[in-house]
Design a protein around this motif. Structure first.
Motif, PDB file in Angstrom:
ATOM      1  N   ILE A  95       6.705  24.733  40.051  1.00 58.15           N
ATOM      2  CA  ILE A  95       8.278  24.881  39.983  1.00 58.15           C
ATOM      3  C   ILE A  95       8.706  25.030  38.552  1.00 58.15           C
ATOM      4  O   ILE A  95       9.524  25.668  38.072  1.00 58.15           O
ATOM      5  N   PRO A  96       8.330  23.920  37.600  1.00 59.88           N
ATOM      6  CA  PRO A  96       8.714  23.896  36.234  1.00 59.88           C
ATOM      7  C   PRO A  96       8.458  25.279  35.561  1.00 59.88           C
ATOM      8  O   PRO A  96       9.155  25.698  34.726  1.00 59.88           O
ATOM      9  N   TYR A  97       7.186  25.554  35.922  1.00 58.32           N
ATOM     10  CA  TYR A  97       6.784  27.056  35.275  1.00 58.32           C
ATOM     11  C   TYR A  97       7.923  28.014  35.531  1.00 58.32           C
ATOM     12  O   TYR A  97       8.090  28.868  34.836  1.00 58.32           O
ATOM     13  N   ILE A  98       8.329  28.361  36.934  1.00 57.85           N
ATOM     14  CA  ILE A  98       8.885  29.315  37.186  1.00 57.85           C
ATOM     15  C   ILE A  98      10.356  29.156  36.593  1.00 57.85           C
ATOM     16  O   ILE A  98      11.040  30.101  35.954  1.00 57.85           O
ATOM     17  N   TYR A  99      10.927  27.926  36.526  1.00 55.71           N
ATOM     18  CA  TYR A  99      12.494  27.868  35.659  1.00 55.71           C
ATOM     19  C   TYR A  99      12.117  28.114  34.178  1.00 55.71           C
ATOM     20  O   TYR A  99      13.154  28.996  33.882  1.00 55.71           O
ATOM     21  N   ILE A 100      10.803  27.721  33.577  1.00 58.22           N
ATOM     22  CA  ILE A 100      10.694  28.277  32.203  1.00 58.22           C
ATOM     23  C   ILE A 100      10.701  29.663  31.931  1.00 58.22           C
ATOM     24  O   ILE A 100      11.007  30.158  31.043  1.00 58.22           O
ATOM     25  N   LYS A 101       9.828  30.236  33.008  1.00 57.53           N
ATOM     26  CA  LYS A 101       9.682  31.507  32.823  1.00 57.53           C
ATOM     27  C   LYS A 101      11.070  32.210  33.056  1.00 57.53           C
ATOM     28  O   LYS A 101      10.946  33.427  32.418  1.00 57.53           O
ATOM     29  N   LEU A 127      18.083  31.253  37.151  1.00 54.44           N
ATOM     30  CA  LEU A 127      17.447  31.715  38.683  1.00 54.44           C
ATOM     31  C   LEU A 127      18.561  32.741  39.290  1.00 54.44           C
ATOM     32  O   LEU A 127      19.722  32.350  39.354  1.00 54.44           O
ATOM     33  N   PRO A 128      17.936  33.568  40.081  1.00 54.22           N
ATOM     34  CA  PRO A 128      19.073  34.697  40.839  1.00 54.22           C
ATOM     35  C   PRO A 128      19.900  33.519  41.814  1.00 54.22           C
ATOM     36  O   PRO A 128      19.599  32.496  42.238  1.00 54.22           O
ATOM     37  N   CYS A 129      21.130  33.776  41.971  1.00 56.30           N
ATOM     38  CA  CYS A 129      22.138  33.313  42.916  1.00 56.30           C
ATOM     39  C   CYS A 129      22.458  34.199  44.090  1.00 56.30           C
ATOM     40  O   CYS A 129      22.052  35.052  44.310  1.00 56.30           O
ATOM     41  N   ASP A 130      23.498  33.391  44.778  1.00 53.22           N
ATOM     42  CA  ASP A 130      23.819  34.229  46.078  1.00 53.22           C
ATOM     43  C   ASP A 130      24.557  35.741  45.962  1.00 53.22           C
ATOM     44  O   ASP A 130      25.041  36.222  46.766  1.00 53.22           O
ATOM     45  N   ASN A 131      25.211  35.716  44.574  1.00 53.97           N
ATOM     46  CA  ASN A 131      25.695  36.974  44.206  1.00 53.97           C
ATOM     47  C   ASN A 131      24.969  38.030  43.710  1.00 53.97           C
ATOM     48  O   ASN A 131      25.281  39.164  43.142  1.00 53.97           O
ATOM     49  N   TYR A 132      23.389  37.453  43.670  1.00 50.80           N
ATOM     50  CA  TYR A 132      22.305  38.693  43.267  1.00 50.80           C
ATOM     51  C   TYR A 132      22.201  39.540  44.325  1.00 50.80           C
ATOM     52  O   TYR A 132      22.087  39.083  45.644  1.00 50.80           O
TER      53      TYR A 132
END
Length: 235
Positions: A18-24, A29-34
């Motif tokens: 999980i932290p790897y994904i955030y750092i990457k 991160l994509p949100c609901d308007n993506y």
């Protein structure tokens, strides 16, 4: 409660990634308007019910797990909120079991998992998570650059495609099963931005040609407010 070593290991791996994904992703991160690049059809025929999924945290499949944040679980439910008829311990009593799973859009198969048996359904709170892979049997399809469709919990030996094969929207690719870490037969579908299940970010799915309705009897299955679920669900 029984849990296999594989489920424990993959659960820990999922948390550590999980932290790897955030750092990457630079903590963006994509949100609901993506919007996904591709427009998708539902991975089945007919009327099914969303029991986990949506773009809001309240109804998310797994908000805290970025890969599955915008995932959907689909199954077939009657107007009394029941998903099975007969012996609840028998997978064949579930309405969606062995139903066709369809490619949600054109693409190329890039990964397949086909090592799992079906698991026992959860009955009266009794849980056995003995799977060899939490994903169960699965298919990963590349639909566009950084846009991969994941279909999970497929029936053993039902996958009809191979790695490298071109698939087309609406094509039958497998059957609905109960393999992996799952409580009862259903189709799991999500989009991710890379090949790695544990290291990719989930993407909100843009569906087309669908009709969203409030499911009669849903309150007998899920205590959350149905009207709110209807607003949240995209399918």
């Amino acid at each position: 409660m029984k849990i296999s070593k594989q489920v424990v290991f993959q659960g820990i791996k999922q948390i550590l990634c999980i932290p790897y994904i955030y750092i990457k992703h630079g903590f963006k991160l994509p949100c609901d308007n993506y919007y996904s690049r591709v427009k998708y059809q539902l991975p089945f025929d007919g009327e099914w019910t969303v029991v986990n999924g949506g773009c809001e945290k309240k109804f998310s499949h797994s908000w805290g797990v970025p890969t599955q944040r915008y995932a959907y679980d689909f199954l077939i439910m009657d107007d009394n909120g029941k998903t099975n008829q007969g012996n609840v311990a028998e997978l064949t009593s579930y309405a969606c079991y062995d139903k066709n799973v369809l490619a949600p859009a054109d693409g190329v198969v890039v990964s397949i998992g086909n090592i799992c048996d079906d698991e026992k359904p959860f009955i009266n709170g009794s849980m056995e998570a003995m799977a060899k892979d939490i994903r169960g049997n699965f298919i990963l399809i590349k639909h566009a650059e950084k846009e991969y469709g994941f279909l999970g919990h497929l029936k053993p030996q039902s996958i009809e495609v191979k790695i490298g094969q071109k698939v087309y929207r609406g094509e039958v690719v497998a059957k609905c099963g109960n393999s992996g870490n799952t409580s009862e037969p259903h189709i799991h579908f999500h989009l991710q931005d890379g090949i790695g299940f544990f290291t990719s970010m989930g993407i909100p799915i843009t569906f087309e040609n669908i009709r969203v309705i409030k499911k009669k009897g849903y309150e007998n299955y899920d205590v959350r407010i149905v009207s709110d679920l209807q607003k949240s669900a995209q399918a």
